[in-house]
Design a protein around this motif. Structure first.
Motif, short mmCIF file in Angstrom:
data_model
loop_
_atom_site.label_atom_id
_atom_site.label_comp_id
_atom_site.label_asym_id
_atom_site.label_seq_id
_atom_site.Cartn_x
_atom_site.Cartn_y
_atom_site.Cartn_z
N VAL A 5 0.92 -1.14 0.06
CA VAL A 5 -0.19 -0.05 -0.01
C VAL A 5 0.85 1.30 -0.13
O VAL A 5 1.61 1.44 0.95
N GLU A 6 0.56 2.14 -1.07
CA GLU A 6 1.39 3.21 -1.18
C GLU A 6 0.78 4.53 -0.53
O GLU A 6 -0.64 4.42 -0.39
N SER A 7 1.55 5.56 -0.26
CA SER A 7 0.78 6.97 0.05
C SER A 7 1.77 7.78 0.22
O SER A 7 3.14 7.66 0.02
N GLY A 8 1.43 9.17 0.04
CA GLY A 8 2.40 10.35 0.27
C GLY A 8 2.29 10.99 -1.11
O GLY A 8 3.10 12.09 -1.12
N LEU A 20 7.34 9.52 -0.13
CA LEU A 20 6.23 8.41 -0.67
C LEU A 20 6.49 7.16 0.33
O LEU A 20 7.59 7.09 0.82
N CYS A 22 5.71 3.04 1.46
CA CYS A 22 5.09 2.11 1.00
C CYS A 22 5.20 0.74 1.93
O CYS A 22 6.30 0.57 2.45
N THR A 109 0.45 5.66 -6.63
CA THR A 109 -0.01 6.90 -5.87
C THR A 109 0.58 7.90 -6.83
O THR A 109 1.56 8.00 -7.42
#
Length: 115
Positions: A5-8, A20, A22, A109
């Protein structure tokens, strides 16, 4: 199987920075290389950076000196610090993880750099 799951991601002006994240879950035992690819609109997915479980890193020429990849093995998390961003860095960034000759991918993302 490994879930990523990625974010940022987000919108930033040229010259700005983003970080980012992960996070990996599931069968994370024996994960080897983790890293990032990016895919701009109507272009192929390109390698950005990778890091082994031992900390060895590899970067695409276009990001060397601007991006830094790091990893926290205890948290099964890989990071991508992106500095001096330019509009050509605009893309969807995908995290990947290699485990026993199988590569898992995150959902991506979006990173958008405005001029």
């Amino acid at each position: 199987q490994v879930q990523l799951v990625e974010s940022g991601g987000g919108l930033v002006q040229a010259g700005g920075s983003l970080r980012l994240f992960c996070s990996a879950s599931g069968s994370t035992f024996s994960m080897d290389v983790m890293g990032w690819f990016c895919q701009a609109l109507r272009k192929q997915r390109d390698f950005v950076a990778g890091i082994s479980s031992g900390g060895s890193t590899n970067y695409a020429a276009s990001v060397k000196g601007r991006f830094t990849i790091s990893r926290d093995n205890a948290k099964n998390t890989v990071y991508l610090q992106m500095n001096s961003l330019n509009p050509e860095d605009t893309a969807v960034y995908y995290c990947y993880a290699d485990r026993r000759s199988y590569r898992s991918w995150g959902q991506g993302t979006q990173v958008t750099v405005s001029s």
